[in-house]
Design a protein around this motif. Structure first.
Motif, PDB file in Angstrom:
ATOM      1  N   PHE A  55      17.096  22.077  41.635  1.00 22.11           N
ATOM      2  CA  PHE A  55      18.027  21.605  40.609  1.00 22.11           C
ATOM      3  C   PHE A  55      17.563  20.268  40.035  1.00 22.11           C
ATOM      4  O   PHE A  55      17.577  20.066  38.823  1.00 22.11           O
ATOM      5  CB  PHE A  55      19.434  21.484  41.195  1.00 22.11           C
ATOM      6  CG  PHE A  55      20.435  20.914  40.228  1.00 22.11           C
ATOM      7  CD1 PHE A  55      20.968  21.696  39.213  1.00 22.11           C
ATOM      8  CD2 PHE A  55      20.839  19.592  40.324  1.00 22.11           C
ATOM      9  CE1 PHE A  55      21.885  21.175  38.312  1.00 22.11           C
ATOM     10  CE2 PHE A  55      21.753  19.051  39.431  1.00 22.11           C
ATOM     11  CZ  PHE A  55      22.272  19.853  38.430  1.00 22.11           C
ATOM     12  N   MET A  56      17.138  19.385  40.921  1.00 25.13           N
ATOM     13  CA  MET A  56      16.675  18.072  40.466  1.00 25.13           C
ATOM     14  C   MET A  56      15.415  18.196  39.607  1.00 25.13           C
ATOM     15  O   MET A  56      15.270  17.473  38.612  1.00 25.13           O
ATOM     16  CB  MET A  56      16.422  17.139  41.657  1.00 25.13           C
ATOM     17  CG  MET A  56      17.699  16.716  42.375  1.00 25.13           C
ATOM     18  SD  MET A  56      18.976  16.031  41.282  1.00 25.13           S
ATOM     19  CE  MET A  56      18.147  14.605  40.628  1.00 25.13           C
ATOM     20  N   VAL A  57      14.523  19.109  39.955  1.00 25.53           N
ATOM     21  CA  VAL A  57      13.327  19.339  39.136  1.00 25.53           C
ATOM     22  C   VAL A  57      13.739  19.807  37.741  1.00 25.53           C
ATOM     23  O   VAL A  57      13.199  19.342  36.730  1.00 25.53           O
ATOM     24  CB  VAL A  57      12.376  20.357  39.808  1.00 25.53           C
ATOM     25  CG1 VAL A  57      11.296  20.828  38.845  1.00 25.53           C
ATOM     26  CG2 VAL A  57      11.752  19.759  41.065  1.00 25.53           C
ATOM     27  N   ALA A  58      14.714  20.706  37.675  1.00 26.59           N
ATOM     28  CA  ALA A  58      15.192  21.191  36.379  1.00 26.59           C
ATOM     29  C   ALA A  58      15.801  20.054  35.562  1.00 26.59           C
ATOM     30  O   ALA A  58      15.557  19.957  34.355  1.00 26.59           O
ATOM     31  CB  ALA A  58      16.208  22.317  36.592  1.00 26.59           C
ATOM     32  N   VAL A  59      16.574  19.213  36.207  1.00 22.78           N
ATOM     33  CA  VAL A  59      17.181  18.077  35.506  1.00 22.78           C
ATOM     34  C   VAL A  59      16.096  17.143  34.972  1.00 22.78           C
ATOM     35  O   VAL A  59      16.162  16.698  33.816  1.00 22.78           O
ATOM     36  CB  VAL A  59      18.167  17.317  36.428  1.00 22.78           C
ATOM     37  CG1 VAL A  59      18.590  15.991  35.819  1.00 22.78           C
ATOM     38  CG2 VAL A  59      19.381  18.175  36.731  1.00 22.78           C
ATOM     39  N   VAL A  60      15.084  16.863  35.799  1.00 26.30           N
ATOM     40  CA  VAL A  60      13.989  15.985  35.371  1.00 26.30           C
ATOM     41  C   VAL A  60      13.252  16.585  34.175  1.00 26.30           C
ATOM     42  O   VAL A  60      12.932  15.881  33.206  1.00 26.30           O
ATOM     43  CB  VAL A  60      13.018  15.705  36.547  1.00 26.30           C
ATOM     44  CG1 VAL A  60      11.723  15.065  36.069  1.00 26.30           C
ATOM     45  CG2 VAL A  60      13.700  14.825  37.585  1.00 26.30           C
ATOM     46  N   LEU A  61      12.992  17.896  34.218  1.00 26.32           N
ATOM     47  CA  LEU A  61      12.310  18.549  33.099  1.00 26.32           C
ATOM     48  C   LEU A  61      13.126  18.451  31.814  1.00 26.32           C
ATOM     49  O   LEU A  61      12.569  18.215  30.731  1.00 26.32           O
ATOM     50  CB  LEU A  61      11.997  20.003  33.431  1.00 26.32           C
ATOM     51  CG  LEU A  61      10.901  20.243  34.466  1.00 26.32           C
ATOM     52  CD1 LEU A  61      10.812  21.719  34.831  1.00 26.32           C
ATOM     53  CD2 LEU A  61       9.564  19.732  33.944  1.00 26.32           C
ATOM     54  N   ILE A  62      14.434  18.604  31.919  1.00 21.86           N
ATOM     55  CA  ILE A  62      15.290  18.507  30.731  1.00 21.86           C
ATOM     56  C   ILE A  62      15.314  17.073  30.207  1.00 21.86           C
ATOM     57  O   ILE A  62      15.265  16.853  28.990  1.00 21.86           O
ATOM     58  CB  ILE A  62      16.713  19.026  31.046  1.00 21.86           C
ATOM     59  CG1 ILE A  62      16.658  20.536  31.246  1.00 21.86           C
ATOM     60  CG2 ILE A  62      17.691  18.656  29.940  1.00 21.86           C
ATOM     61  CD1 ILE A  62      17.929  21.147  31.767  1.00 21.86           C
ATOM     62  N   VAL A  63      15.353  16.112  31.106  1.00 16.65           N
ATOM     63  CA  VAL A  63      15.335  14.702  30.677  1.00 16.65           C
ATOM     64  C   VAL A  63      14.010  14.389  29.979  1.00 16.65           C
ATOM     65  O   VAL A  63      13.991  13.724  28.927  1.00 16.65           O
ATOM     66  CB  VAL A  63      15.582  13.762  31.883  1.00 16.65           C
ATOM     67  CG1 VAL A  63      15.272  12.317  31.532  1.00 16.65           C
ATOM     68  CG2 VAL A  63      17.020  13.900  32.373  1.00 16.65           C
ATOM     69  N   ILE A  64      12.905  14.878  30.544  1.00 20.08           N
ATOM     70  CA  ILE A  64      11.593  14.665  29.907  1.00 20.08           C
ATOM     71  C   ILE A  64      11.560  15.311  28.527  1.00 20.08           C
ATOM     72  O   ILE A  64      11.112  14.711  27.552  1.00 20.08           O
ATOM     73  CB  ILE A  64      10.452  15.211  30.806  1.00 20.08           C
ATOM     74  CG1 ILE A  64      10.308  14.346  32.053  1.00 20.08           C
ATOM     75  CG2 ILE A  64       9.135  15.277  30.038  1.00 20.08           C
ATOM     76  CD1 ILE A  64       9.384  14.934  33.099  1.00 20.08           C
ATOM     77  N   TRP A  65      12.071  16.553  28.458  1.00 18.72           N
ATOM     78  CA  TRP A  65      12.110  17.243  27.166  1.00 18.72           C
ATOM     79  C   TRP A  65      12.931  16.441  26.157  1.00 18.72           C
ATOM     80  O   TRP A  65      12.516  16.241  25.014  1.00 18.72           O
ATOM     81  CB  TRP A  65      12.680  18.647  27.336  1.00 18.72           C
ATOM     82  CG  TRP A  65      12.973  19.324  26.041  1.00 18.72           C
ATOM     83  CD1 TRP A  65      12.095  19.967  25.230  1.00 18.72           C
ATOM     84  CD2 TRP A  65      14.244  19.400  25.400  1.00 18.72           C
ATOM     85  NE1 TRP A  65      12.744  20.442  24.115  1.00 18.72           N
ATOM     86  CE2 TRP A  65      14.064  20.104  24.195  1.00 18.72           C
ATOM     87  CE3 TRP A  65      15.522  18.945  25.727  1.00 18.72           C
ATOM     88  CZ2 TRP A  65      15.115  20.364  23.330  1.00 18.72           C
ATOM     89  CZ3 TRP A  65      16.567  19.199  24.861  1.00 18.72           C
ATOM     90  CH2 TRP A  65      16.345  19.905  23.670  1.00 18.72           C
ATOM     91  N   ALA A  66      14.121  15.987  26.590  1.00 12.05           N
ATOM     92  CA  ALA A  66      14.995  15.225  25.683  1.00 12.05           C
ATOM     93  C   ALA A  66      14.341  13.900  25.273  1.00 12.05           C
ATOM     94  O   ALA A  66      14.444  13.477  24.111  1.00 12.05           O
ATOM     95  CB  ALA A  66      16.347  14.969  26.341  1.00 12.05           C
TER      96      ALA A  66
END
Length: 138
Positions: free
Chosen positions: A20-31
């Protein structure tokens, strides 16, 4: 490796807090890269396509693990019914009944349970006969 084993392992991994944390980090990077790419169509397409593909695949993964877990629960309950002398063995074969027949059986079991209540305290839970169910005659 069998598909069921693969689904079980992937299900455990995808339900992990680290995933879950990896997914959150990927979304933050994308944003965070949005201003760099001027929020263009390709930038938006990356997240849309990625999430669509992941969601599509997860539907099959979740369905497989739910079917397996459901089968396991049915087998365990069937074994408990089979081993209990007071149980009705006819309950072992309910899979072929339609919804109306299952509702009828459920109503019968609800009426059986209407004469009992559950007393819950912090340390114990006990079943008790409900004095209101038989007109208070005890």
């Amino acid at each position: 490796m069998k598909f069921a084993q693969f689904c079980q392992q992937l299900s455990k991994a995808s339900g992990n807090a680290k995933t879950f944390m990896v997914a959150v980090v990927l979304i933050v990077i994308w944003a965070a890269t949005g201003p760099f790419f001027h929020y263009n169509d390709t930038w938006q397409l990356i997240i849309n396509t990625s999430t669509t593909i992941i969601t599509f695949l997860m539907v099959f993964l979740i369905q497989n693990t739910q079917n397996r877990d459901n089968d396991i629960l049915h087998i365990k309950i069937d074994e408990l019914l089979r081993a209990t002398k007071e149980a009705q063995n006819g309950a072992l074969d309910l899979d072929d009944l339609d919804a109306k027949q299952l509702r009828t059986i459920r109503k019968e079991y609800k009426s059986m349970g209407a004469n009992e209540s559950i007393a819950v305290t912090e340390s114990t839970t006990t079943l008790e006969d409900d004095p209101k169910a038989d007109g208070g005659q005890r």
